[in-house]
Design an enzyme around this catalytic site. Structure first.
Site, PDB file in Angstrom:
ATOM      1  N   PRO A  90      43.888  46.793  42.244  1.00 59.06           N
ATOM      2  CG  PRO A  90      42.744  48.026  40.626  1.00 59.06           C
ATOM      3  CD  PRO A  90      42.680  47.610  42.067  1.00 59.06           C
ATOM      4  CD  GLU A 117      36.731  55.787  39.283  1.00 60.62           C
ATOM      5  OE1 GLU A 117      37.874  55.634  38.836  1.00 60.62           O
ATOM      6  OE2 GLU A 117      35.705  55.343  38.744  1.00 60.62           O
ATOM      7  NE  ARG A 154      43.385  23.560  45.464  1.00 64.76           N
ATOM      8  CZ  ARG A 154      44.595  23.100  45.181  1.00 64.76           C
ATOM      9  NH1 ARG A 154      45.662  23.821  45.416  1.00 64.76           N
ATOM     10  NH2 ARG A 154      44.754  21.901  44.654  1.00 64.76           N
ATOM     11  CG  ASP A 169      47.675  21.321  42.919  1.00 66.44           C
ATOM     12  OD1 ASP A 169      47.072  20.393  42.422  1.00 66.44           O
ATOM     13  OD2 ASP A 169      47.345  21.944  43.934  1.00 66.44           O
TER      14      ASP A 169
END
Ligand code: ADE
Length: 239
Positions: A90, A117, A154, A169
């Site tokens: 993160p 953690e 993709r 897109d």
């Protein structure tokens, strides 16, 4: 493309990576995904993969040894290839379409999915990229890795039926995609814009560009600020 995933929860990948476009890409031989459990590489008789942090602190850390050995085993399989090694974290750089495009050019990607953690800092010496799915904390890196794999695969040649669709897109062009319609032309009084049904390609393209611009202006002004507008687009925006 070859993709390796290191995780403590290999079964999480069984369903999602076998269905739809990703499943078809695997069936067609365009993609080879291998999922390994780094617990199997632990040299400890209890096969532990985590331990308390030196100096104290909340929670457990992933140990360096199992992940090192797992990555080394993967690299030994194809010594001629230098894979991109991506640590799901993160605190990493936020994933986006540009990153998916970069990943799609690689021969091999390796994703390391963490839990607990955090990581022993020495694990980072193995990796080329530290990447976050977004500004929120997940229970582990698996869902992030699946999202990144999906967005990357993709873009590979021959994976999407229509190669043009990836290029037009939202996020590939720098603007959001314009509204689209399919039959019927009138559904409960909601009509398809007339311009799309009259066959004038120049007018259709102009309408699509204008609508892309409108949508991006209203929903994602941050994207518009980074986009190089044509003089015609500047005029439309001023209207
Ligand atoms: N692991 C936990 N949260 C994450 C996030 N946002 N991105 C990538 N890996 C994670």
């Amino acid at each position: 493309m070859r993709i390796d995933v290191l995780t403590l929860f290999p079964r999480m990948f069984e369903g999602p990576m076998g269905e739809s476009i990703i499943g078809k890409a695997r069936d067609k031989g365009l993609l080879d995904i291998r999922v390994s459990n780094f617990r199997d590489f632990s040299d400890n008789k209890h096969q532990t993969v985590d331990d308390y942090p030196y100096g104290g602190g909340a929670g457990m850390l992933l140990k360096v040894q199992p992940i090192f050995d797992n990555i080394e085993a993967i690299k030994q399989e194809r010594p001629e290839v230098t894979p991109r090694v991506i640590l799901l974290d993160p605190a990493g750089k936020k994933f986006d379409q540009h990153m998916a495009e970069e990943f799609s050019k690689e021969e091999q990607l390796v994703f390391i999915c963490g839990h607990y953690e955090g990581y022993d800092e020495r694990i980072r010496t193995l990796v080329t990229d530290e990447v976050s799915l977004g500004d929120y904390v997940l229970t582990g890196g698996e869902l992030g890795a699946m999202v990144m794999i999906d967005a990357t695969v993709r873009l590979l040649p021959d994976v999407l039926g229509n190669n043009l669709s990836a290029q037009t897109d939202s996020h590939s062009t720098g603007l959001l995609e314009h509204p689209q319609y399919t039959r019927p032309a009138d559904f409960r009084g909601m009509k398809v814009p007339e311009v799309l049904t009259n066959g004038n390609h120049k007018l259709i393209e102009e309408w699509q560009t204008k609508e892309s611009l409108r949508r991006t202006y209203l929903r994602r002004p941050d994207m518009l600020a980074a986009y190089e507008l044509t003089p015609q687009m500047e005029k439309w925006l001023a209207e």
